[in-house]
Design an enzyme around this catalytic site. Structure first.
Site, PDB file in Angstrom:
ATOM      1  N   SER A 245      41.586  37.774  44.622  1.00  0.00           N
ATOM      2  CA  SER A 245      40.241  37.338  44.256  1.00  0.00           C
ATOM      3  C   SER A 245      39.231  38.012  45.166  1.00  0.00           C
ATOM      4  CB  SER A 245      40.121  35.822  44.378  1.00  0.00           C
ATOM      5  OG  SER A 245      39.913  35.472  45.737  1.00  0.00           O
ATOM      6  N   LYS A 246      37.971  37.794  44.856  1.00  0.00           N
ATOM      7  CA  LYS A 246      36.872  38.408  45.622  1.00  0.00           C
ATOM      8  C   LYS A 246      36.996  38.105  47.119  1.00  0.00           C
ATOM      9  CE  LYS A 246      33.190  39.982  42.893  1.00  0.00           C
ATOM     10  NZ  LYS A 246      33.902  41.251  42.789  1.00  0.00           N
TER      11      LYS A 246
END
Ligand code: GLU
Length: 474
Positions: A245-246
């Site tokens: 994820s980010k």
């Protein structure tokens, strides 16, 4: 039958590394089989789709060199096709209009939750009488279109990655909405309509779509179309084994491009994310991968993203690249850093700098820091360098070097060596005792690329003497 595959990104964000990796696998599969690779932009989600994301996806795929053979096709330009498909399913009695209000559906979900049951639609409007339907219409209710899913169906397919996969109809959540009340057709339906229309033979996509596949297989059957082969590739995970994820760092291809990764290295790294080569080699160009790429060597388990490995691969490609090819790639980074550069006039000088720093580079952006002392008037003097410049012996060395340079307008690297050697002898100092103060005065640091070449290159641009002068008066 010729292979036809596609990548079908939704333009609701920038090109994600997971999508890029799926695109790569599709592209390689098409090239391996002499087939076609299509690009389809799935933009039916009007609120979340944005033109800048389309732009980002197209330019990202182009940067990677994953050129598509057909497309880009835009789903928003194909709505007539989906309407026709919906009419066909309605006419065959395989789909129906369903009139529940959001409140009714919420009550149903609430009741299921209370009983600890998974949410599912109870197919309550599957067999409305014409009178019931007329009543809902009179109330002003707008129907969604639902596709019938029988609970007692068993759906099987031979997945190209996972082998046999079996799903039960009762686990698919009841009759599925394929078009909203607004008329907007939904993902599972449009994807099947398009894959049929585009003659897709193999649907290769991320494992997150595996739960959609049984629903889609039922739609193929309902639409009377042959079912393609499916291959669900493992997800890209972070170092802890959770979905990337980010928060784990850069997830869009664009960010890697801006950090200075080379597309060929990035492809090579993505190739190894989920695919094992038939030998122990780690470096594969796309051209080399085409003949050996197959789905037998795709791993079932998720692939952990490993930045160190990406960095290693990138540095390998970077070090192998000819300096004249590297220069145009590095220039934009130097320019963005504000270095004033005469591309034509300074070409030889810039190439020499790049030759010098290339072995220390991991990404293109490293060239900014490594070469900064060539471009500034004075280097940025580090504390450790300042300390050395304060030592008494330093002044003698710098003073002598300054005298020599003043009478030597041009200096090749070999001459620079002879000069430094001569200087050491004359002052009765070891080589290190000469080099260290000179390095600090010229580059502002105690470590760095070859000093003799640096000296020659700086002197060529009249940047050596002012630095000696400055250091002598510190
Ligand atoms: N638009 C879907 C996505 O971006 C495509 C999935 C598919 O390949 O069927 O995930």
């Amino acid at each position: 039958m010729s292979v036809r595959v596609r990548i079908a990104p939704s333009p609701t964000g920038n090109l994600h590394i997971g999508t890029a990796r799926t695109a790569l696998f599709n592209w390689l599969f098409a090239r391996h089989h002499g087939g076609q690779f299509l690009l389809r932009i799935e933009d039916t989600d009007i609120e979340r789709s944005k033109p800048e994301y389309v732009e980002n996806i197209l330019s990202g795929l182009q940067w990677l060199g994953l050129q598509w053979d057909e497309g880009p096709f835009f789903q928003t330009q194909r709505l007539h096709l989906y309407q026709a498909g919906i009419q066909k399913l309605l006419a065959k009695g395989l789909a129906y209009r369903s009139y529940e209000t959001p409140e009714e559906l919420e009550q149903l979900r609430e009741a299921q939750r209370a009983q600890g049951l998974p949410p599912r639609y109870d197919n309550r409007h599957r067999h409305l009488t014409p009178e019931e339907e007329a009543k809902f219409i009179a109330e002003g209710r707008q129907p969604v279109i639902r596709f019938k899913i029988d609970d007692d169906r068993e759906i099987r397919w031979q997945d190209m990655v996972r082998g046999e996969v079996v799903w039960q109809g009762k686990d698919l959540g009841g009759d599925m909405v394929i078009a909203r009340a607004s008329g907007q057709p939904l993902y599972n339906f449009v994807v099947v309509m398009d894959d049929i229309d585009m003659g897709i033979t193999h649907v290769i996509r991320g494992e997150d779509h595996i739960g959609n596949t049984p629903k889609q297989i039922l739609l193929y059957e309902a639409l009377g179309a042959p079912v393609p082969k499916f291959g669900h590739t493992p997800l890209i995970l972070n170092q802890q084994g959770a979905k990337l994820s980010k928060r784990d760092g850069a997830t869009s291809v664009d960010e890697y491009r801006m950090m200075g990764y080379l597309p060929e290295a990035f492809n090579n790294y993505m190739l190894l994310l989920g695919w094992s080569p038939p030998d122990t080699r780690e470096l594969y160009t796309l051209e080399e991968a085409i003949p050996v790429f197959d789905f037998d060597r795709i791993n079932k388990a998720g692939a952990r993203f490993d930045l160190d490995k990406l960095n290693w691969i990138n540095s390998q490609y970077l070090h192998q690249k000819e300096t004249k090819e590297l220069l145009p790639l590095v220039l934009p980074f130097w320019q963005a850093a504000g270095y004033s550069i005469d591309q034509e006039g300074d070409r030889e000088w810039l190439m020499a700098i790049l030759d010098l720093i290339k072995p220390s580079m991991t990404v293109l952006k490293d060239a900014v820091g490594l070469a900064s002392y060539f471009f500034t008037d004075l280097p940025d003097y580090k504390e450790a360098a300042k300390e050395i410049l304060q030592q008494p012996q330093t002044k003698t060395v710098l003073q002598k070097a300054k005298e020599i340079l003043e009478t030597t307008p041009r200096l090749a690297a070999e001459q620079a060596k002879a000069t430094i050697d001569g200087l050491g002898k004359e002052l009765g100092l070891k080589k290190g005792a000469v080099m260290k103060p000179l390095r600090c005065a010229l580059t502002g640091d105690v470590h760095g690329p070859d000093l003799l070449i640096s000296l020659a290159l700086l002197h060529q641009k009249h940047k050596a003497l002012p630095r000696l002068h400055y250091a002598l008066h510190l």
